[in-house]
Design an enzyme around this catalytic site. Structure first.
Site, PDB file in Angstrom:
ATOM      1  N   GLY A 180      61.911   7.339  57.215  1.00  0.00           N
ATOM      2  CA  GLY A 180      62.029   8.802  57.393  1.00  0.00           C
ATOM      3  C   GLY A 180      62.798   9.458  56.268  1.00  0.00           C
ATOM      4  N   GLY A 181      63.797   8.715  55.752  1.00  0.00           N
ATOM      5  CA  GLY A 181      64.545   9.239  54.608  1.00  0.00           C
ATOM      6  C   GLY A 181      65.379  10.460  54.933  1.00  0.00           C
TER       7      GLY A 181
ATOM      8  N   LYS B  75      66.386  22.158  60.305  1.00  0.00           N
ATOM      9  CA  LYS B  75      65.546  23.216  60.870  1.00  0.00           C
ATOM     10  C   LYS B  75      65.634  23.213  62.386  1.00  0.00           C
ATOM     11  CE  LYS B  75      65.351  23.559  57.106  1.00  0.00           C
ATOM     12  NZ  LYS B  75      65.703  22.838  55.916  1.00  0.00           N
TER      13      LYS B  75
ATOM     14  N   GLY C   8      65.996  -2.779  48.407  1.00  0.00           N
ATOM     15  CA  GLY C   8      65.034  -3.218  47.408  1.00  0.00           C
ATOM     16  C   GLY C   8      65.551  -2.998  45.997  1.00  0.00           C
TER      17      GLY C   8
ATOM     18  N   GLY D  49      73.290  27.448  47.720  1.00  0.00           N
ATOM     19  CA  GLY D  49      71.894  27.052  47.512  1.00  0.00           C
ATOM     20  C   GLY D  49      71.243  26.961  48.886  1.00  0.00           C
TER      21      GLY D  49
ATOM     22  N   VAL E  38      86.659  27.398  43.643  1.00  0.00           N
ATOM     23  CA  VAL E  38      87.685  27.042  44.631  1.00  0.00           C
ATOM     24  C   VAL E  38      88.754  26.189  43.965  1.00  0.00           C
ATOM     25  CG1 VAL E  38      86.220  27.186  46.653  1.00  0.00           C
ATOM     26  CG2 VAL E  38      86.314  25.054  45.370  1.00  0.00           C
TER      27      VAL E  38
ATOM     28  N   ALA F 282      60.734  17.811  49.872  1.00  0.00           N
ATOM     29  CA  ALA F 282      59.900  16.795  50.519  1.00  0.00           C
ATOM     30  C   ALA F 282      58.434  16.971  50.135  1.00  0.00           C
ATOM     31  CB  ALA F 282      60.064  16.885  52.037  1.00  0.00           C
TER      32      ALA F 282
ATOM     33  N   HIS G 153      45.600  43.758  61.292  1.00  0.00           N
ATOM     34  CA  HIS G 153      46.619  44.717  61.701  1.00  0.00           C
ATOM     35  C   HIS G 153      46.878  44.572  63.196  1.00  0.00           C
ATOM     36  CE1 HIS G 153      48.932  48.406  61.841  1.00  0.00           C
ATOM     37  NE2 HIS G 153      48.212  48.781  62.891  1.00  0.00           N
TER      38      HIS G 153
HETATM   39  P1  NAD Z   1      71.454  23.522  45.184  1.00  0.00           P
HETATM   40  O1  NAD Z   1      71.539  22.999  43.828  1.00  0.00           O
HETATM   41  O2  NAD Z   1      70.224  24.220  45.625  1.00  0.00           O
HETATM   42  O3  NAD Z   1      72.657  24.539  45.443  1.00  0.00           O
HETATM   43  C1  NAD Z   1      73.979  24.202  45.179  1.00  0.00           C
HETATM   44  C2  NAD Z   1      74.742  25.468  44.930  1.00  0.00           C
HETATM   45  O4  NAD Z   1      76.126  25.164  44.797  1.00  0.00           O
HETATM   46  C3  NAD Z   1      74.318  26.164  43.653  1.00  0.00           C
HETATM   47  O5  NAD Z   1      74.038  27.500  43.948  1.00  0.00           O
HETATM   48  C4  NAD Z   1      75.542  26.006  42.758  1.00  0.00           C
HETATM   49  O6  NAD Z   1      75.705  27.091  41.877  1.00  0.00           O
HETATM   50  C5  NAD Z   1      76.651  25.938  43.756  1.00  0.00           C
HETATM   51  N1  NAD Z   1      77.865  25.282  43.286  1.00  0.00           N
HETATM   52  C6  NAD Z   1      77.972  24.139  42.562  1.00  0.00           C
HETATM   53  N2  NAD Z   1      79.263  23.841  42.335  1.00  0.00           N
HETATM   54  C7  NAD Z   1      79.998  24.809  42.947  1.00  0.00           C
HETATM   55  C8  NAD Z   1      81.379  25.050  43.087  1.00  0.00           C
HETATM   56  N3  NAD Z   1      82.275  24.217  42.553  1.00  0.00           N
HETATM   57  N4  NAD Z   1      81.779  26.134  43.786  1.00  0.00           N
HETATM   58  C9  NAD Z   1      80.856  26.973  44.323  1.00  0.00           C
HETATM   59  N5  NAD Z   1      79.553  26.782  44.221  1.00  0.00           N
HETATM   60  C10 NAD Z   1      79.105  25.719  43.546  1.00  0.00           C
HETATM   61  O7  NAD Z   1      71.787  22.304  46.133  1.00  0.00           O
HETATM   62  P2  NAD Z   1      71.852  22.147  47.719  1.00  0.00           P
HETATM   63  O8  NAD Z   1      71.782  23.455  48.420  1.00  0.00           O
HETATM   64  O9  NAD Z   1      73.007  21.264  47.952  1.00  0.00           O
HETATM   65  O10 NAD Z   1      70.521  21.379  48.006  1.00  0.00           O
HETATM   66  C11 NAD Z   1      70.248  20.134  47.341  1.00  0.00           C
HETATM   67  C12 NAD Z   1      68.787  19.998  47.074  1.00  0.00           C
HETATM   68  O11 NAD Z   1      68.057  19.892  48.256  1.00  0.00           O
HETATM   69  C13 NAD Z   1      68.218  21.177  46.305  1.00  0.00           C
HETATM   70  O12 NAD Z   1      67.324  20.740  45.342  1.00  0.00           O
HETATM   71  C14 NAD Z   1      67.514  21.969  47.344  1.00  0.00           C
HETATM   72  O13 NAD Z   1      66.430  22.702  46.840  1.00  0.00           O
HETATM   73  C15 NAD Z   1      67.075  20.893  48.310  1.00  0.00           C
HETATM   74  N6  NAD Z   1      66.999  21.483  49.645  1.00  0.00           N
HETATM   75  C16 NAD Z   1      65.964  22.290  49.920  1.00  0.00           C
HETATM   76  C17 NAD Z   1      65.900  22.918  51.128  1.00  0.00           C
HETATM   77  C18 NAD Z   1      64.758  23.811  51.426  1.00  0.00           C
HETATM   78  O14 NAD Z   1      63.785  23.793  50.687  1.00  0.00           O
HETATM   79  N7  NAD Z   1      64.818  24.606  52.475  1.00  0.00           N
HETATM   80  C19 NAD Z   1      66.894  22.755  52.072  1.00  0.00           C
HETATM   81  C20 NAD Z   1      67.951  21.941  51.742  1.00  0.00           C
HETATM   82  C21 NAD Z   1      67.991  21.311  50.522  1.00  0.00           C
END
Ligand code: NAD
Length: 456
Positions: A36-37, A48, A111, A178, A233, A312, A436
């Site tokens: 599943g990873g 979700k 592996g 993010g 921070v 994914a 609509h």
């Molecule tokens: P991300 O890279 O998308 O976001 C990380 C965020 O943290 C960035 O905006 C960055 O600027 C910020 N950041 C980094 N260092 C910081 C600091 N010291 N202080 C404050 N902000 C800082 O990574 P994520 O949200 O951890 O997700 C990881 C990966 O998994 C990504 O590639 C993401 O696209 C993927 N993901 C996708 C989904 C989705 O598609 N819905 C959901 C979860 C994760």
């Protein structure tokens, strides 16, 4: 001897294993946990599911607006956690069954790619060899942290632990806005936690259109989320019962800090160095057409691949490209131009293709068309009119990107995925009629405006 041995049972690895069935390949998959990873066990699916709980909570909390009287909701956190586990377990079991029915040999263990196949180390330390004609490495990624923020699983956590919090944290600092940070902030605020969302860059959801980030930011502030962008921070103070986080002049006192600053590829100890596989800062460099690494018969897919999104659905597509090449020698590259990206916050933010800034960076001469959801009948019916649609098209040329903010943005972005993928002109796409009343009419209106003849 197997035709393919796959290391890692997440979306990249299991998709490769399943797809290989189409070509009658003999497949073994090596996985150290359940299959599943990240996505199924500690990523997309559980996240979700929590967001769905938050959405149901908000539906009840807002029911009075719709003329439905209900008592203010209370959250039974352990029940929500149990449901999350049930959803995950159901999908993991379903996947195990599917792999079995397709004749995939699943080997428990760690592996390591070696010349001629994969070496498996079992939990008792025993080693065995799975000889293979081709190896697919799909070892995924793990959360990163930042200096001073050592993950202790209790007061400083990543999404790995946050998905299993036994009780609701009342006050939370989320570092990183993010996809992960924004989704947790949205979920927690919707169920009544106090949330500070801190982002180093100058907007939340940085990869997305600034206009969409602004729209989402407005919705977030309405939920009570304290957003601080362009901040760094300081080191956390753990001397008291909670955590104190210094940010500029402020000292935020919370119960827990969720670090969501990105994910690092898992490429150490997988045998790649010994095979001389070319790497880029821990990620595996591949031939983007075939997913071949620089080592003969070794392929890489998913979160470990350099320069492609950690999603994914991207891993699924890369697995298909790799297996097609392994089985037939044919080149069936992933079309990275039209990958939908969805942030499952409330409201959702979804995009496909290029943002305006990315298009300009690529030297394109583009026109941007925006349309708000304010006048869209179904958005008014939903009581959700704060959203927007943006379409980016080349001047007198095709649609190259789009963004939607709406509670169901993640579902309706796909029509614009086709528009971007098929390089539709705004006028061509606008010629089709949207039903609509629907939220998708917001897209129809934007297309008409982009074609130079707006309706409403
Ligand atoms: P991300 O890279 O998308 O976001 C990380 C965020 O943290 C960035 O905006 C960055 O600027 C910020 N950041 C980094 N260092 C910081 C600091 N010291 N202080 C404050 N902000 C800082 O990574 P994520 O949200 O951890 O997700 C990881 C990966 O998994 C990504 O590639 C993401 O696209 C993927 N993901 C996708 C989904 C989705 O598609 N819905 C959901 C979860 C994760």
């Amino acid at each position: 001897m197997h035709d393919v041995v796959i290391i890692g049972g997440g979306p990249g690895g299991y998709a490769a294993a399943l797809y290989a069935h189409n070509f009658g390949l003999s497949v073994a998959l090596v996985e150290k946990e359940r299959v599943g990873g990240t996505c199924l066990i500690r990523g997309c699916i559980p996240a979700k599911t929590w967001l769905e709980t938050a959405s149901v909570y908000q539906t009840v909390a807002r029911s009075g607006e719709f003329g439905v009287r209900a008592a203010p909701p209370t959250l039974d956190w352990p029940a929500a956690l149990a449901r999350k586990n049930q959803v995950v377990d159901g999908l993991v079991n379903g996947l195990s069954g599917l792999l079995r029915s397709r004749g995939v040999e699943v080997h428990a263990g760690v592996g390591r790619a070696v010349s001629g196949g994969v070496e498996v180390t079992g939990s008792d330390g025993s080693k065995s060899m799975l000889p293979a004609n081709a190896t697919v490495v799909a070892t995924g990624s793990v959360p990163r942290s930042i200096p001073g923020y050592d993950i202790d699983g209790a007061r400083i956590v990543t999404s790995d632990q946050a998905l299993d919090w036994p009780t609701q944290p009342q006050r939370v600092v989320v570092i990183g806005a993010g996809a992960i940070g924004a989704e947790f902030a949205s979920m927690l605020a919707d169920v009544g936690s106090q949330v500070h969302l801190l982002e180093a860059l100058d907007q939340i959801i940085p990869g997305m259109e600034p206009a969409a980030a602004k729209t989402l930011g407005r919705a977030f502030r309405k939920k009570g989320i304290d957003i601080k962008t362009g901040v760094q921070v300081g080191p956390p103070d753990l001397s008291g019962p909670g955590v104190k986080v210094p940010v500029g002049d402020a000292l935020l006192e919370v119960d827990v800090v969720l670090v969501a600053v990105g994910r690092a590829p898992v490429t150490e100890g997988v045998g790649l160095e010994a095979l001389g596989v070319a790497m880029d800062r821990g990620f595996v460099t591949v031939n983007r057409e075939t997913m071949q690494t620089s080592a003969a018969n070794v392929y890489a897919v998913g979160d470990i691949v350099a320069g492609t999104p950690q999603l994914a659905h991207v891993a699924f597509a890369e697995a298909i490209a790799a297996i097609t090449h392994i089985a037939t020698g044919a080149v069936a590259p992933v079309d990275y131009r039209a990958i939908p990206m969805i942030v499952y916050t409330h409201p959702e933010t979804a995009s496909v293709g290029l943002t305006e800034a990315q298009a300009i960076e690529q030297g394109l001469d583009v026109e941007v068309t925006d349309h708000g959801m304010r006048g869209v009948g179904r958005a008014i019916i939903h009581g959700e009119t704060g959203g927007m649609v943006r379409i980016v098209a080349e001047k007198d040329g095709p649609i190259v990107g789009a963004t939607i903010v709406d509670p169901i943005a993640g579902e309706i972005i796909h029509e614009l995925m086709y528009a971007v993928g098929w390089e539709a002109l705004p006028a061509e796409a606008a010629a089709f009629i949207h039903a609509h009343p629907t939220i998708s009419e917001g897209i129809g209106e934007t297309l008409l405006a982009a074609a130079g003849r707006p309706l409403h």
